[in-house]
Structures are given as structure tokens and as C-alpha cells.
Enzyme design. Structure first.
Site, PDB file in Angstrom:
ATOM      1  N   GLU A  64       0.887  -1.167   0.000  1.00  8.96           N
ATOM      2  CA  GLU A  64       0.000   0.000   0.000  1.00  8.96           C
ATOM      3  C   GLU A  64       0.918   1.208   0.000  1.00  8.96           C
ATOM      4  OE1 GLU A  64      -3.258  -0.237  -0.115  1.00  8.96           O
ATOM      5  OE2 GLU A  64      -3.329  -2.405   0.132  1.00  8.96           O
ATOM      6  N   CYS A  77      -2.776   8.665   3.160  1.00  9.44           N
ATOM      7  CA  CYS A  77      -2.527   8.150   1.812  1.00  9.44           C
ATOM      8  C   CYS A  77      -3.734   8.401   0.913  1.00  9.44           C
ATOM      9  CB  CYS A  77      -2.215   6.667   1.881  1.00  9.44           C
ATOM     10  SG  CYS A  77      -3.442   5.768   2.836  1.00  9.44           S
TER      11      CYS A  77
HETATM   12  P1  NAP Z   1       8.424   5.064   4.505  1.00  9.74           P
HETATM   13  O1  NAP Z   1       9.532   5.987   4.769  1.00  9.74           O
HETATM   14  O2  NAP Z   1       8.421   4.324   3.224  1.00  9.74           O
HETATM   15  O3  NAP Z   1       8.403   4.058   5.736  1.00  9.74           O
HETATM   16  C1  NAP Z   1       7.384   3.116   5.877  1.00  9.74           C
HETATM   17  C2  NAP Z   1       7.833   2.009   6.791  1.00  9.74           C
HETATM   18  O4  NAP Z   1       8.885   1.282   6.162  1.00  9.74           O
HETATM   19  C3  NAP Z   1       8.376   2.478   8.135  1.00  9.74           C
HETATM   20  O5  NAP Z   1       7.944   1.584   9.128  1.00  9.74           O
HETATM   21  C4  NAP Z   1       9.884   2.375   7.938  1.00  9.74           C
HETATM   22  O6  NAP Z   1      10.562   2.166   9.146  1.00  9.74           O
HETATM   23  C5  NAP Z   1       9.947   1.130   7.084  1.00  9.74           C
HETATM   24  N1  NAP Z   1      11.172   0.957   6.333  1.00  9.74           N
HETATM   25  C6  NAP Z   1      11.844   1.886   5.616  1.00  9.74           C
HETATM   26  N2  NAP Z   1      12.916   1.314   5.022  1.00  9.74           N
HETATM   27  C7  NAP Z   1      12.907   0.011   5.369  1.00  9.74           C
HETATM   28  C8  NAP Z   1      13.764  -1.099   5.097  1.00  9.74           C
HETATM   29  N3  NAP Z   1      14.831  -0.984   4.317  1.00  9.74           N
HETATM   30  N4  NAP Z   1      13.472  -2.296   5.652  1.00  9.74           N
HETATM   31  C9  NAP Z   1      12.386  -2.444   6.451  1.00  9.74           C
HETATM   32  N5  NAP Z   1      11.539  -1.422   6.748  1.00  9.74           N
HETATM   33  C10 NAP Z   1      11.805  -0.229   6.213  1.00  9.74           C
HETATM   34  O7  NAP Z   1       7.027   5.801   4.570  1.00  9.74           O
HETATM   35  P2  NAP Z   1       6.500   6.789   5.690  1.00  9.74           P
HETATM   36  O8  NAP Z   1       7.230   8.067   5.539  1.00  9.74           O
HETATM   37  O9  NAP Z   1       6.455   6.127   7.031  1.00  9.74           O
HETATM   38  O10 NAP Z   1       4.981   6.952   5.260  1.00  9.74           O
HETATM   39  C11 NAP Z   1       4.540   7.893   4.326  1.00  9.74           C
HETATM   40  C12 NAP Z   1       4.201   7.230   3.026  1.00  9.74           C
HETATM   41  O11 NAP Z   1       3.333   6.144   3.244  1.00  9.74           O
HETATM   42  C13 NAP Z   1       3.455   8.168   2.100  1.00  9.74           C
HETATM   43  O12 NAP Z   1       4.071   8.117   0.851  1.00  9.74           O
HETATM   44  C14 NAP Z   1       2.044   7.594   2.048  1.00  9.74           C
HETATM   45  O13 NAP Z   1       1.389   7.796   0.826  1.00  9.74           O
HETATM   46  C15 NAP Z   1       2.257   6.165   2.309  1.00  9.74           C
HETATM   47  N6  NAP Z   1       1.074   5.582   2.937  1.00  9.74           N
HETATM   48  C16 NAP Z   1       0.314   4.726   2.216  1.00  9.74           C
HETATM   49  C17 NAP Z   1      -0.812   4.152   2.791  1.00  9.74           C
HETATM   50  C18 NAP Z   1      -1.673   3.199   2.025  1.00  9.74           C
HETATM   51  O14 NAP Z   1      -2.493   2.532   2.647  1.00  9.74           O
HETATM   52  N7  NAP Z   1      -1.548   3.098   0.736  1.00  9.74           N
HETATM   53  C19 NAP Z   1      -1.152   4.454   4.107  1.00  9.74           C
HETATM   54  C20 NAP Z   1      -0.355   5.318   4.812  1.00  9.74           C
HETATM   55  C21 NAP Z   1       0.763   5.883   4.209  1.00  9.74           C
HETATM   56  P3  NAP Z   1      11.396   3.340   9.883  1.00  9.74           P
HETATM   57  O15 NAP Z   1      10.405   4.335  10.307  1.00  9.74           O
HETATM   58  O16 NAP Z   1      12.040   2.636  11.015  1.00  9.74           O
HETATM   59  O17 NAP Z   1      12.337   3.883   8.865  1.00  9.74           O
END
Ligand code: NAP
Length: 519
Positions: free
Chosen positions: A256, A295
Site C-alpha cells: 500500500e 494516503c
Molecule cells: P516510509 O519511509 O516508506 O516508511 C514506511 C515504513 O517502512 C516504516 O515503518 C519504515 O521504518 C519502514 N522501512 C523503511 N525502510 C525500510 C527497510 N529498508 N526495511 C524495512 N523497513 C523499512 O514511509 P512513511 O514516511 O512512514 O509513510 C509515508 C508514506 O506512506 C506516504 O508516501 C504515504 O502515501 C504512504 N502511505 C500509504 C498508505 C496506504 O495505505 N496506501 C497508508 C499510509 C501511508 P522506519 O520508520 O524505522 O524507517
């Protein structure tokens, strides 16, 4: 300062080093620290495989549903505490925090309700059986059984309660043990929610583990029976889903991700009409709820070319009344973005959008917030931009600015033109259309349906009942094609099936019927 802990192998693990700070985004004060150092991820997986999986699979759907009911109750009973933590760690106002916390307990309650209708069964049947030969001697039927692995859930920073709960509800109901990892920066709500659930003592050992901080080598250890469900940015999704072990084992991965959701005003909706009022109210809510960090938030607003001025005026009038600041101040309607990184990304993102559009409300810069110390806090006023040509708006159709930011785009009023412009976003979670004309709506759905996971139609008939396009309700699908990740969550049993293996059972009809009946 509080040190957050992971819940692994039946115990709370507190790291000794490698900490990341957690910050109050309204004051920039450090309020906690988090790290996963010292965790043996192989042992965490083994614990889920050896304890949680067998315990859950030994239960029926009805028994597993009862666990969700108890989880929901714990979150509901402790709502006020969780909302207070959310305000502190994620900068949410009470309504914004409740969207997350009540969304979590509500989704768990919903899955309890459908789970208890699935019966005292170990597997589900799907569809009707079919005769495969001239006689009933050979017959087939599809069943769905729990996968034998572990569900690893990685969530985004914006929904620390709901993100955990909506995934865990589906996996636990299906019979898979869960290892959940919230985004580190906002993990206080998830940590406390899981602490409360664990203290209540009803979950089988190994059914739920929590990782606070990085996942170390956990993902390298996933195999063919496991499921990885990820919510976050498209960039992180790309890195995770292309891991060689996941591809080699065909590990099931659900993503997602980002979405440049659009709200479309149809030409039949006159200025000042009830549907026009709904459109303006919904767009303002979708721009400002959770400071636009959803999102499903509206990023693009499509309006018939000759109506753009009127819509701009109506939106600016409402956005001008939004008080931005520390959610502890009762006058505040919109809090800060959640982290310093989000603030930086927002300011840079708005700057990028100005390559294809101009700002008509807001500054695109950090501002001071009401009730927050001068010069502190990750505040940005709601920002509305406007482009004169939707097809030449460049970054507006490519760059998600994850904050209270949206752009007005003109179109020619036809459903085809609207659908084509929406499609420039490369796949969305939700597209909303505001119309009382079923013919226009039908045309739009036919032309634009393939580009989105959900179409929300606002009309005079839905005023008063419809919650706004941003609400991902558990009864209907959450997920979308292309850029939105291609995943499917919620949607009743759709979300549960991610954790079940579909098996075609073939044999004599009497044997297959007997086996299914005895399930
Ligand atoms: P993100 O930076 O991609 O991080 C998401 C998750 O992935 C966090 O728990 C992060 O952990 C983890 N992560 C990052 N790199 C990783 C790796 N190499 N290995 C394992 N885990 C890893 O996104 P965000 O800034 O938290 O969220 C914002 C984004 O999420 C926006 O683009 C939004 O559109 C999207 N979103 C989508 C939905 C949906 O349902 N489609 C819902 C909510 C948000 P750490 O925090 O520890 O780095």
C-alpha cells in the site's frame, strides 16, 4: 526519557544502544528513544513459527474472531490515553487522533463480526463445487487454508494504531502469527497499544510480536509461506519487494503506497447547490485532516475550466479559517506534520509543484503555530495551488507532497477528460467524483475505474451519511493499482485472503462434500 521496547518471544526487549529520538512535532522536544539493537530476528521468527502459528491454526475462525473482539475492547477502553500519546508523538488534534485510534478498534470489531459468521471451521470454502468428469466420481472445490508462515507487517508513520490493527485483524483471523513494525518516528502509540493488549493476556503465545526500530535481517529470513504486508512510500516499497529472497521464494508481498488521489467536480453541480457544498467541505476535510498526512488525502482537484475561479474562492475562504498549531491548544484545527523530515519534504515538495502550478493559498514555508514556542514545531499552513493546464502541470501529477497540499486543475467537463487527467497520476487509492448525474457518473466509472482502487461518489443523496473519500472502511477495498502499490487490503474477506492459501481439492463428489462439510 522513555525508552520504547519491542515485544518479542513473550518478553519486553529494551535495547542498550543505537537509539533514534522520537520528538513532539509541536515543540521539537525529544520525548522518547527507540532501537531494535540486540534482537535476534531469527529467534523472533522461530517463535512465531513454532508457538504462534500452531496455536492460531488450532483455533477455529470463531475462536480467532473472539481475540479481535478482545483487542478492540482494550483499545476502546484505553482510547483517551492513546489519544494523548498520539497528540504528543504525532501532533494530532483529538478528531485526527481518533481517526487513527477509533479506526483501529472499529476495524478489529468489524473483523470480529465477520469472523464469527465464518463458523467453527479450520478452513473456508470458496464458490460452488464443479463436476470435472462425466460422473460425480471426479469433482472439485476451492478451499482456503491458513498459510503456514508468519505475517510481517511494516507500517507508515501516519497511522500508528489503525495501520497495526487493520493488518493484524486480517492475519490473526486467517490464522497467521504477526510480527508488526510501526514507523520508528511515531511508534509510541503502537507500543502502548500492544502493551495494553499483551497485559490483557488473551492472545496465544507467539501470536503477536512487536519490533520497535529497524527490522535488521528479519526480511532476509522470510520464505515461501510467509507474507510481507507493507505500507509506506513507493520508494521503500520498490526496495523491499525486489529483495532477492522474497522473489526467489515467491513470498506473498502486499504493498500500500503513495497516491495522487483526485476529487472531480462534475459539470452538473451548480455553485451554491448542496452537492457543491459537500464537494467544498469534503475537499477541505481531505486536505486538512491529519494535516494531509493520509494516503487517501485529496492531492488534485479537477474542476470544469469555467468554474475554477469559483471553486478557488470557496476553498480559500474555508482554508483561511483553519487554525494551525499545537493540538494541546483548544483553538487549533490542524496540527504540525509529524517529523522534521516530513517538514523538509513538504517544503521541497511544494517548491517542486510550483514548476507546474502557482500557489493561491499558503506560503509553502514553515510557519509558527498557535500554542507552540516561537521558531519551533513542524507547521505549514494549508497550501492550495492552481495550474492552468492539467496536462502540463508536471510534478502535480507525479509528486506526492504528504501534507496539507493540493492543486486545482481545470478539465473540459467531460467524464473522458477527467478520467484521462486522473490517470496521469499512475494509479490511485481513491478517486472521488461529485455529481447528481448518474449518466456522467457511469461514464466516469467506466473510463476511470481501472486507474483506482475505490471510487467515492458524493451527491445530494449521500450528504449526511458519507464520511468523506479519505476514510478506508473495512467493508470495502483499500488499495489501488500502479503507483498506489497494487495491493488489496480490507474489503471484508478480501483482506483476510492475503493470509490464506487457495487450494483446489479434487476427488469424488461424496468425498469432497464430506471433507468440506466436516471442516
Ligand atoms: P516510509 O519511509 O516508506 O516508511 C514506511 C515504513 O517502512 C516504516 O515503518 C519504515 O521504518 C519502514 N522501512 C523503511 N525502510 C525500510 C527497510 N529498508 N526495511 C524495512 N523497513 C523499512 O514511509 P512513511 O514516511 O512512514 O509513510 C509515508 C508514506 O506512506 C506516504 O508516501 C504515504 O502515501 C504512504 N502511505 C500509504 C498508505 C496506504 O495505505 N496506501 C497508508 C499510509 C501511508 P522506519 O520508520 O524505522 O524507517
Amino acid at each position: 526519557m522513555k525508552t520504547l521496547r519491542s515485544y518479542i518471544r513473550g518478553n519486553w526487549h529494551e535495547a542498550k544502544s543505537g537509539f533514534a529520538p522520537l520528538v513532539d512535532p509541536s515543540t521539537e522536544e525529544t520525548i522518547a528513544q527507540a532501537s531494535s539493537e540486540g534482537i535476534d530476528f531469527g529467534a523472533v521468527l522461530d517463535y512465531a513459527r513454532e508457538k504462534g502459528g500452531p496455536a492460531l491454526r488450532a483455533m477455529t475462525f470463531v475462536q480467532r474472531a473472539a481475540l479481535l473482539k478482545d483487542m478492540s475492547k482494550v483499545l476502546r477502553d484505553n482510547r483517551d490515553e492513546l489519544l494523548a500519546i498520539s497528540a504528543r508523538n504525532t501532533g494530532t488534534t483529538t478528531p485526527d487522533g481518533s481517526f487513527d485510534v477509533d479506526g483501529a478498534s472499529g476495524t478489529l470489531a468489524y473483523y470480529f463480526a465477520i469472523g464469527k459468521t465464518l463458523g467453527e471451521r479450520a478452513f473456508l470454502t470458496e464458490g460452488e463445487g464443479v463436476q470435472l468428469a462425466k460422473t460425480e466420481g471426479f469433482y472439485g472445490r476451492h478451499i482456503l487454508v491458513p498459510r503456514n508462515g508468519v505475517a510481517v507487517h511494516i507500517n507508515a508513520f501516519n497511522f500508528p494504531a489503525w495501520g497495526f490493527a487493520e493488518k493484524a485483524a486480517c492475519a490473526l483471523l486467517a490464522g497467521m502469527p504477526v510480527i508488526t513494525k510501526p514507523a520508528t518516528a511515531t511508534s509510541m502509540v503502537t507500543e502502548r497499544a500492544i502493551e495494553l493488549i499483551v497485559e490483557a493476556g488473551f492472545l496465544p503465545e507467539g501470536a503477536l510480536q512487536l519490533i520497535i526500530g529497524s527490522t535488521g535481517d528479519l526480511l532476509d529470513r522470510l520464505g515461501p509461506q510467509d507474507v510481507l504486508a507493507f505500507t509506506g512510500s513507493a520508494d521503500t516499497a520498490r526496495t523491499l519487494r525486489s529483495r532477492s529472497n522474497l522473489m526467489a521464494a515467491n513470498t506473498r508481498v502486499n504493498v500500500e503506497a503513495d497516491s495522487l488521489n483526485a476529487a472531480v467536480l462534475a459539470p452538473d453541480v451548480a455553485d451554491g447547490s448542496p452537492t457543491f457544498g459537500l464537494f467544498v467541505k469534503d475537499v477541505v476535510r481531505e486536505m486538512t485532516q491529519k494535516t494531509g498526512q493520509k494516503c487517501t488525502a485529496v492531492r488534485r482537484i479537477l474542476v470544469p475550466r469555467d468554474r475554477v475561479d469559483a471553486v478557488q474562492e470557496a476553498l480559500v475562504a474555508k482554508l483561511s479559517n483553519v487554525v494551525v498549531g499545537n493540538p494541546q491548544d483548544p483553538s487549533v484545527r490542524m496540527g504540525p506534520v509529524a517529523t522534521a523530515q516530513q517538514l523538509k519534504d513538504t517544503v521541497e515538495g511544494i517548491q517542486e509543484l510550483t514548476q507546474g502550478a502557482k500557489i493561491v493559498h499558503g506560503t509553502g514555508k514553515r510557519t509558527d503555530g498557535v500554542g507552540a514556542p516561537e521558531g519551533k514545531g513542524y507547521f505549514v499552513q494549508p497550501t492550495l495551488l492552481r495550474a492552468d493546464d492539467a496536462r502540463k502541470a508536471g510534478p502535480v501529477n507525479q509528486r506526492e507532497v504528504f501534507a496539507s497540499v493540493a492543486t486545482l486543475l481545470p478539465y473540459d467537463g467531460s467524464a473522458g477528460d477527467a478520467a484521462d487527467i486522473v490517470a496521469l497520476g499512475g494509479g490511485t487509492l481513491v478517486t472521488s467524483a461529485y455529481t447528481d448525474d448518474a449518466g456522467w457518473a457511469g461514464d466516469f466509472v467506466t473510463r476511470g475505474g481501472g486507474e483506482t482502487g475505490r471510487i467515492y461518489i458524493g451527491s445530494e443523496g449521500s450528504i449526511g451519511d458519507a464520511p468523506g473519500s479519505g476514510a478506508a472502511l473495512p467493508q470495502t477495498l483499500h488499495g489501488g493499482p500502479g503507483r498506489a502499490g497494487g495491493g488489496e487490503e480490507l474489503g471484508g474477506l478480501v483482506g483476510v485472503k492475503l493470509y490464506l492459501q487457495r487450494v483446489a481439492v479434487q476427488g469424488s463428489k461424496s468425498l469432497v462434500d464430506g471433507l468440506v462439510g466436516a471442516a
